[in-house]
Design an enzyme around this catalytic site. Structure first.
Site, short mmCIF file in Angstrom:
data_model
loop_
_atom_site.label_atom_id
_atom_site.label_comp_id
_atom_site.label_asym_id
_atom_site.label_seq_id
_atom_site.Cartn_x
_atom_site.Cartn_y
_atom_site.Cartn_z
N ALA A 133 19.55 -22.14 -7.32
CA ALA A 133 20.67 -21.41 -6.94
C ALA A 133 19.80 -19.86 -6.88
CB ALA A 133 21.80 -21.62 -7.41
N PRO A 137 25.70 -13.03 -3.81
CA PRO A 137 26.82 -12.54 -2.79
C PRO A 137 26.11 -11.46 -2.43
CG PRO A 137 28.62 -13.70 -4.85
CD PRO A 137 26.90 -13.30 -5.00
N GLY A 140 20.33 -11.03 -1.09
CA GLY A 140 19.99 -12.77 -0.77
C GLY A 140 17.92 -11.93 -0.74
N SER A 141 17.77 -10.93 0.44
CA SER A 141 15.95 -11.44 0.78
C SER A 141 15.83 -10.62 -0.57
CB SER A 141 16.50 -10.25 1.89
OG SER A 141 16.61 -10.86 3.03
N PHE A 165 25.63 -19.52 -1.06
CA PHE A 165 25.11 -20.96 -0.19
C PHE A 165 23.56 -21.76 -0.40
CE2 PHE A 165 24.90 -16.34 1.78
CZ PHE A 165 25.73 -16.36 2.96
N GLU A 250 8.10 -24.37 -0.07
CA GLU A 250 9.39 -23.89 0.66
C GLU A 250 9.08 -24.01 1.42
OE1 GLU A 250 12.49 -22.09 -1.61
OE2 GLU A 250 14.02 -22.32 0.26
N HIS A 346 19.95 -29.87 29.71
CA HIS A 346 20.25 -31.21 29.47
C HIS A 346 21.84 -30.47 30.79
CE1 HIS A 346 18.43 -32.39 26.20
NE2 HIS A 346 18.74 -33.64 26.14
N THR A 373 13.86 -15.06 5.60
CA THR A 373 14.29 -14.56 6.85
C THR A 373 12.63 -13.97 7.57
OG1 THR A 373 14.19 -12.03 6.35
CG2 THR A 373 16.17 -13.52 5.84
N GLU A 375 12.13 -11.22 9.24
CA GLU A 375 11.76 -10.46 8.59
C GLU A 375 10.98 -10.71 7.20
OE1 GLU A 375 15.19 -11.55 9.65
OE2 GLU A 375 14.90 -10.60 11.91
#
Ligand SMILES: Cc1cc2nc3c(=O)[nH]c(=O)nc-3n(C[C@H](O)[C@H](O)[C@H](O)COP(=O)(O)OP(=O)(O)OC[C@H]3O[C@@H](n4cnc5c(N)ncnc54)[C@H](O)[C@@H]3O)c2cc1C
Length: 387
Positions: A133, A137, A140-141, A165, A250, A346, A373, A375
């Site tokens: 974790a 909120p 993130g980046s 997330f 990762e 398809h 990400t 970026e």
């Protein structure tokens, strides 16, 4: 190993081929029959982790003295990840892949002997589900912006804050949690293993996502959670460095899985356009289809050579953070692009959930975002160019 579409791969030997069939049989037997139920539930049964451990495809990279398989060669991880990614129930298998490639290395690489003895046997047996974790909120980046605090009180830390997330978040028993133990943006971060049964730890919603429906993704809340200082991974203040080191694996894992997914999507699309007819001929006979597939298969072949080179480098211990970042954005951006183009070939059937291409379309979208990400990956590559 030889694939009709990609050709021969020199990265693997006969043992890997054997493992590949074990993984496929495991996925067919233990994931496929339950995948629809798990998608509705938004999570897999925890028994899947125990079955994976029994089959030797979870915990294989944990030392033998703690109940694991003692494997250190990343090619074993890569074979499992590739077969999981190619399988129609790949979303149900994602939590095991995450454990193997992303979370277990924190438990094997950063722990002292006492911590290993406490945690590794349960993880190796599939009894203790793990998660990592970092994301919150508000951040993130920008991982250095982590705000969840861990304040030292005697022989414990008191943790307050929240995460979002988090993959395996609903099923997890042990959560490697990035916490702030000091004011310095980087040097103030530490990693704490937090057991899910500690008072003050609560799980929030199992988040509703556009794809990866069988994989749980969760909010986690910490209110005055007392965590023994003995749960610290490495020294206080080394969290950022540890994250950066582990993020390379990762990212190569996400890249390798995206590459395998590209191959699976292309193989299925070639099969489909060979059969499907329009205007009295097969869809595969139209020049547009032929050129589209020639272009995409060539991208896949070029990418496979690139990825296998990096996987070989990683299995020898020489992968850099820049290599991993480049592979991650290149493979995942191509995956997202190729899956959309294959869905187009398809027609409307590609939009139907009974076709694996529809799942791949939805599941692919997150790959350019999680694990860093596109970026941010480009920032890492550009910085290395001195820009
Ligand atoms: C299904 C799923 C599973 C996940 N699993 C986990 C997990 O197990 N553990 C965990 O910790 N996290 C997990 N995440 C979180 C994921 O890693 C983050 O969402 C991701 O790192 C991006 O952070 P963010 O969403 O806050 O985006 P933000 O940081 O808010 O970025 C928003 C946009 O701004 C761009 N941006 C940000 N900074 C820059 C910059 N410097 N230059 C240019 N552009 C920039 C980004 O590229 C992006 O396009 C998961 C997310 C999902 C959806």
């Amino acid at each position: 190993m030889t694939s009709a579409l990609i050709g021969e791969r020199s990265l693997y030997d006969d043992e890997h081929a054997l493992l590949r069939s074990t993984v496929r049989a495991f996925a067919d037997r233990h994931a496929a029959p339950h995948a629809e139920r798990w998608r509705t539930a938004g999570r897999v049964d925890r028994a899947l982790f125990r079955e994976a451990a029994r089959a030797g495809i979870l915990g294989f990279n944990i030392p033998e003295e703690y109940g694991g398989g003692g494997v250190t060669d990343f090619r074993v991880n890569a074979v499992i990840g590739e077969e999981f990614s190619r399988h129609p129930a790949s979303d149900a298998l994602a939590g095991i892949g995450l454990s193997n490639d992303i979370v277990v290395p924190y438990f094997t690489g950063l722990t002292d002997d006492a911590q290993k003895a406490r945690w590794l046997p349960g993880i190796a047996a599939g009894e203790r589900v793990v998660a990592v974790a970092m994301t919150e909120p508000g951040t993130g980046s920008d991982l250095a912006g982590i705000a969840t605090t861990a304040v030292r009180e005697g022989d414990a830390y008191v943790v307050n804050g929240s995460k979002v997330f988090i993959s395996n978040g609903q099923n997890a028993d042990l959560v490697v949690t990035a916490v702030r133990t000091g004011p310095d943006r980087h040097g103030g971060l530490s990693l704490l293993v937090i057991e899910a049964d500690r008072p003050g730890f609560t799980r929030g919603r199992n988040l509703e996502k556009i794809g990866l429906h069988a994989q749980d993704t969760s909010e986690l809340f910490f209110q005055d959670v007392r965590v023994p200082a003995a749960n610290l991974l490495g020294a206080e203040g080394t969290g950022f460095r540890s994250l950066m080191r582990n993020l390379a694996q990762e990212r190569i894992s996400i890249a390798a899985n995206a590459m395998a997914s590209i191959e699976a999507v292309l193989e299925r699309t070639v099969d489909y356009v060979r059969e499907r007819k329009a205007f009295g001929r097969t869809v595969g006979s139209f020049q547009n289809t032929r050129f589209e597939l020639a272009d995409m298969v060539t991208t896949a072949r070029v990418g496979r050579t690139y990825l296998d080179g990096l996987l070989a480098r990683h299995s020898r211990g020489g992968l850099t953070a820049v290599d991993a970042a480049a592979a991650k954005f290149w493979a995942t951006e191509n995956y997202v692009g190729i899956v959309g183009r294959c869905l187009q070939l398809h027609g409307a059937y590609g939009y139907m959930m009974e076709y694996p291409i529809a799942h791949a379309y939805l599941d692919s979208r997150i790959t350019t975002i999680y694990g860093g990400t596109t970026e941010i990956m480009k920032e890492i590559v550009a910085k290395d160019l001195g820009l």
